[in-house]
Design a protein around this motif. Structure first.
Motif, PDB file in Angstrom:
ATOM      1  N   ARG B  49       0.893  -1.158   0.205  1.00 15.18           N
ATOM      2  CA  ARG B  49      -0.018   0.135  -0.383  1.00 15.18           C
ATOM      3  C   ARG B  49       0.448   1.334  -0.282  1.00 15.18           C
ATOM      4  O   ARG B  49       0.434   2.698  -0.179  1.00 15.18           O
ATOM      5  N   ASN B  52       1.946   1.982  -4.010  1.00 13.72           N
ATOM      6  CA  ASN B  52       1.023   3.185  -4.446  1.00 13.72           C
ATOM      7  C   ASN B  52       0.452   4.310  -3.299  1.00 13.72           C
ATOM      8  O   ASN B  52      -0.769   4.957  -3.388  1.00 13.72           O
ATOM      9  N   LEU B  54      -1.158   4.745  -0.500  1.00 12.18           N
ATOM     10  CA  LEU B  54      -2.960   4.363   0.172  1.00 12.18           C
ATOM     11  C   LEU B  54      -2.035   4.475   1.803  1.00 12.18           C
ATOM     12  O   LEU B  54      -3.103   4.837   2.587  1.00 12.18           O
ATOM     13  N   ARG B  90      -1.005   7.434  -8.705  1.00 14.96           N
ATOM     14  CA  ARG B  90      -1.434   6.413  -8.808  1.00 14.96           C
ATOM     15  C   ARG B  90      -2.192   5.844  -9.928  1.00 14.96           C
ATOM     16  O   ARG B  90      -2.598   4.571 -10.112  1.00 14.96           O
ATOM     17  N   ARG B  91      -2.296   6.607 -11.200  1.00 11.87           N
ATOM     18  CA  ARG B  91      -2.941   5.958 -12.027  1.00 11.87           C
ATOM     19  C   ARG B  91      -1.908   4.775 -13.242  1.00 11.87           C
ATOM     20  O   ARG B  91      -2.339   4.294 -13.975  1.00 11.87           O
ATOM     21  N   MET B  95      -3.917  -2.133  -9.237  1.00  8.88           N
ATOM     22  CA  MET B  95      -3.652  -2.379  -7.316  1.00  8.88           C
ATOM     23  C   MET B  95      -5.042  -3.715  -7.532  1.00  8.88           C
ATOM     24  O   MET B  95      -6.535  -3.329  -8.057  1.00  8.88           O
ATOM     25  N   PHE B  97      -7.350  -6.185  -4.880  1.00 13.36           N
ATOM     26  CA  PHE B  97      -7.663  -6.726  -3.857  1.00 13.36           C
ATOM     27  C   PHE B  97      -7.855  -8.061  -2.897  1.00 13.36           C
ATOM     28  O   PHE B  97      -8.307  -8.436  -3.820  1.00 13.36           O
ATOM     29  N   ASN B 101     -13.502  -5.833  -4.212  1.00  9.57           N
ATOM     30  CA  ASN B 101     -13.692  -4.272  -3.982  1.00  9.57           C
ATOM     31  C   ASN B 101     -13.955  -3.687  -5.128  1.00  9.57           C
ATOM     32  O   ASN B 101     -13.837  -2.673  -5.788  1.00  9.57           O
ATOM     33  N   ARG B 163     -10.017  -4.557 -14.677  1.00 16.69           N
ATOM     34  CA  ARG B 163     -10.333  -2.799 -14.231  1.00 16.69           C
ATOM     35  C   ARG B 163      -9.164  -2.079 -14.616  1.00 16.69           C
ATOM     36  O   ARG B 163      -8.539  -0.751 -14.417  1.00 16.69           O
ATOM     37  N   ALA B 164      -7.981  -3.518 -13.500  1.00 17.22           N
ATOM     38  CA  ALA B 164      -6.824  -2.463 -13.214  1.00 17.22           C
ATOM     39  C   ALA B 164      -5.954  -1.855 -14.171  1.00 17.22           C
ATOM     40  O   ALA B 164      -5.390  -1.165 -14.716  1.00 17.22           O
ATOM     41  N   MET B 167      -6.670   0.533 -17.027  1.00 18.82           N
ATOM     42  CA  MET B 167      -5.796   2.110 -16.863  1.00 18.82           C
ATOM     43  C   MET B 167      -4.374   1.891 -17.253  1.00 18.82           C
ATOM     44  O   MET B 167      -3.770   2.763 -17.674  1.00 18.82           O
TER      45      MET B 167
END
Ligand SMILES: Nc1ncnc2c1ncn2[C@@H]1O[C@H](COP(=O)(O)OP(=O)(O)OP(=O)(O)O)[C@@H](O)[C@H]1O
Ligand SMILES: [Mg+2]
Lengths: 304, 254
Positions: B49, B52, B54, B90-91, B95, B97, B101, B163-164, B167
């Motif tokens: 974490r 990136n 977090l 972060r783009r 990540m 999880f 999520n 989804r990750a 990007m």
């Protein structure tokens, strides 16, 4: 194969159970008492010589009344719309990392939830007493031109509602799993976009039902603006009644229309609530006695 | 692009008085699959974490692709980055999880499309096409219009990977991506990750799947108590561990 598998045993359904239901004598007795009391009360009002029922009927549909209903609905809708927008802003401020925004939001809630709405309405209406002119620098206007009775009523109701909506929205935001915010941040969403695209849409499930409740409450609260003569349903009914010496009749007329409106809204509200409560456990009511008699005849014994 | 993707130099992280990372030094090379093993509470997630942002590193230096994470270096002074700059960093780092999520109010397709459209400003038609391609690649061409609640855990995790990837990250972080899955669903997610590794994606994977680490990892790191105990190839760390702590951990999970 074996001859007595469980499947084979249950393949013919047993006859439905026919048991004698529990008798609810208490319910019957109390229902009789309630009916008696309600009937007596109804009679004493209906047969009361001091109430001119023909007047109630005649005035029910007067243009003044409809004008009042229009104002009442306008106040309800507009102050709720503004209240929701303000509530979202206040909730986001309250949950932000910025201590100044948090303090401003906290102070706002403290003041607007800590004083009666009626007092707030009267204060906004009388703003001209302390601030005869409103404006900045060389630009200013006469306060009484800006703050009409309707304007003051709307301002007071909307600002007050925003404080209550803020708590509802805050609860909604907090109900959304923290992992959602993290996932959005990890994708590169800004704080604002995370809120708008990810958190708030999910918070709606929690926000919408109590907001429906707020609308019903707001509709009734608008009657308070009668204190500043804002021409809503109650003000119109009161004015008309006092002119024609039929005050009580006009109160009944107003009550009738409020009931019509709240009934419609409550019906919509409970539908909304069901729609948004999907997934949570259903309410199970004990059915017996009177409920069974009136609502479950078909289910119980096939009596049409 | 530099040859080193992630560089950690003496990275420390404390929560209040509790020091969770006590000086992590490691280098992840471009195109490398890097597996982090270690007992619960050893700081694996925390380290991931930090990469990136977090979590904010408390001391030491952590950089991705040559750029410090969370700070700008002016002369010999560090300046905290604005939220906007952090979001931009972060783009480029994907990540995944443990608990997926996924966004439950969006369909699988919308989950994969939204960030490219709303964050990168890609046109809708183009983003849609890319999302369909990615979902096809993770084997979910038939489920694009399903909501996360209508998908199995393994399917949800594959959507999360898509989804990750949408990007177009240069680095992918996986935090125990199969730990929340029923055993029979673990394989389908690991297969997608193996594919990704074969295509040369730089990946840091926190996992308890020793088989996966042995087969796919270029480097395996064993962490315990907030420090790196042992690092090396799978053959070194998994099959011939030098330290007792590594040995006892492996004997428990193998
Ligand atoms: N936000 C936080 N605040 C305080 N302590 C934290 C926080 N996050 C993690 N910790 C602590 O840091 C330590 C390391 O946590 P971390 O989640 O990094 O471990 P882990 O190696 O990922 O373990 P696991 O295998 O259980 O996921 C734990 O003792 C945990 O309690
Ligand atoms: Mg962890």
């Amino acid at each position: 194969m074996a001859t007595t598998t469980p499947a084979a045993r249950t393949s013919t359904a047993p006859a439905p159970i026919k048991a004698v239901p529990i008798r609810h004598y208490g319910q019957w007795a109390s229902a009789a008492v309630v009916l008696l009391l309600a009937g007596g009360l109804l009679y004493s009002v209906a047969a009361n010589d001091n109430i001119q029922w023909s007047v109630v009927g005649d005035y029910m549909f007067r243009p003044e009344i409809f004008h009042g209903i229009g104002i009442t609905l306008a106040l309800t809708v507009l102050s709720m719309v503004l209240g929701v927008i303000g509530g979202v802003l206040l909730a986001v401020m309250r949950l932000s990392g910025n201590p100044v925004l948090r303090a401003v939001s906290g102070g706002y809630l403290w003041i607007f939830r800590g004083t009666p709405v009626l007092v707030q309405i009267v204060i906004w209406f009388n703003l001209a007493l302390v601030f005869p002119r409103l404006g900045v620098g060389s630009f200013s206007v006469d306060t009484n031109h800006v703050i009409s009775p309707f304007g003051a009523a709307l301002l007071a109701l909307a600002l007050n509602e925003a404080a209550y909506m803020a708590e509802i929205v805050r609860g909604g935001i907090l109900s959304v799993d923290q992992g959602q915010t993290e996932a959005a941040h990890a994708l590169g969403y800004s704080g604002a976009k995370t809120m708008r695209l990810i958190v708030l849409p999910q918070a709606m499930r929690v926000i919408v039902p109590p907001t429906g409740n707020e609308v019903v409450t707001m509709l009734k609260t608008t009657a308070l603006v009668y204190a500043i003569g804002a021409a809503d349903l109650f003000t119109e009914a009161y004015n008309f009644g006092s002119k024609n010496f039929t005050l009580f009749e006009m109160y009944l007329v107003a009550s009738f229309w409020y009931l019509v409106m709240t009934t419609v809204l409550s019906t919509l509200q409970s539908r909304l609530e069901k729609k948004y409560a999907k997934g949570s456990h259903a309410v199970t009511t004990r059915t017996g006695g009177i409920t069974r008699l009136f609502f479950l005849r078909n289910a119980q014994g096939g009596v049409a | 692009m530099s040859a080193v993707m992630v560089k950690a130099e003496n990275v420390h992280k404390s929560f209040g008085h509790v020091e969770v990372l006590k000086g992590i030094d490691l280098e992840v090379k471009n195109g490398e699959v890097f597996c982090l093993l270690g007992p619960s509470g050893s700081g694996k997630s925390t380290f991931l974490r930090c990469i990136n942002h977090l979590e904010q590193v408390s001391a030491g230096r952590l950089s991705v692709d040559g750029a410090l994470i969370g700070y700008r270096e002016v002369g010999d002074k560090l300046h905290e980055m604005k939220p906007k700059e952090i979001a931009a960093q972060r783009r480029d780092i994907g990540m995944v999880f443990q608990r997926f999520n996924l966004f439950p109010h969006l369909t699988a397709l919308e989950n994969v499309m939204q960030a490219p459209v709303k964050i990168r400003g890609v046109g809708k038609a183009e983003a849609r096409e890319q999302a369909l391609r990615l979902l096809d690649r993770v084997g979910l061409a038939e489920r694009v219009d399903n909501y996360p609640g209508q998908l199995s855990g393994g399917q949800q995790q594959r959507v999360a990977i898509a989804r990750a990837l949408a990007m177009k990250p240069k680095l992918m972080l996986f935090d125990e991506p199969t730990s929340a899955l029923d055993p029979e669903l673990v394989g389908e997610v690991l297969d997608v990750m193996k594919d990704l590794a074969r295509e040369g994606m730089t990946m840091i994977v926190v996992t308890h799947e020793i088989g996966f680490a042995r087969e796919v990892a270029d480097t395996v790191v064993f962490m315990d108590g907030g420090v790196v105990v042992e690092a090396g190839s799978p053959a070194e760390v998994i099959d011939a561990p030098q330290h007792d702590r590594t040995k006892s951990f492996l004997s428990k999970v193998l």
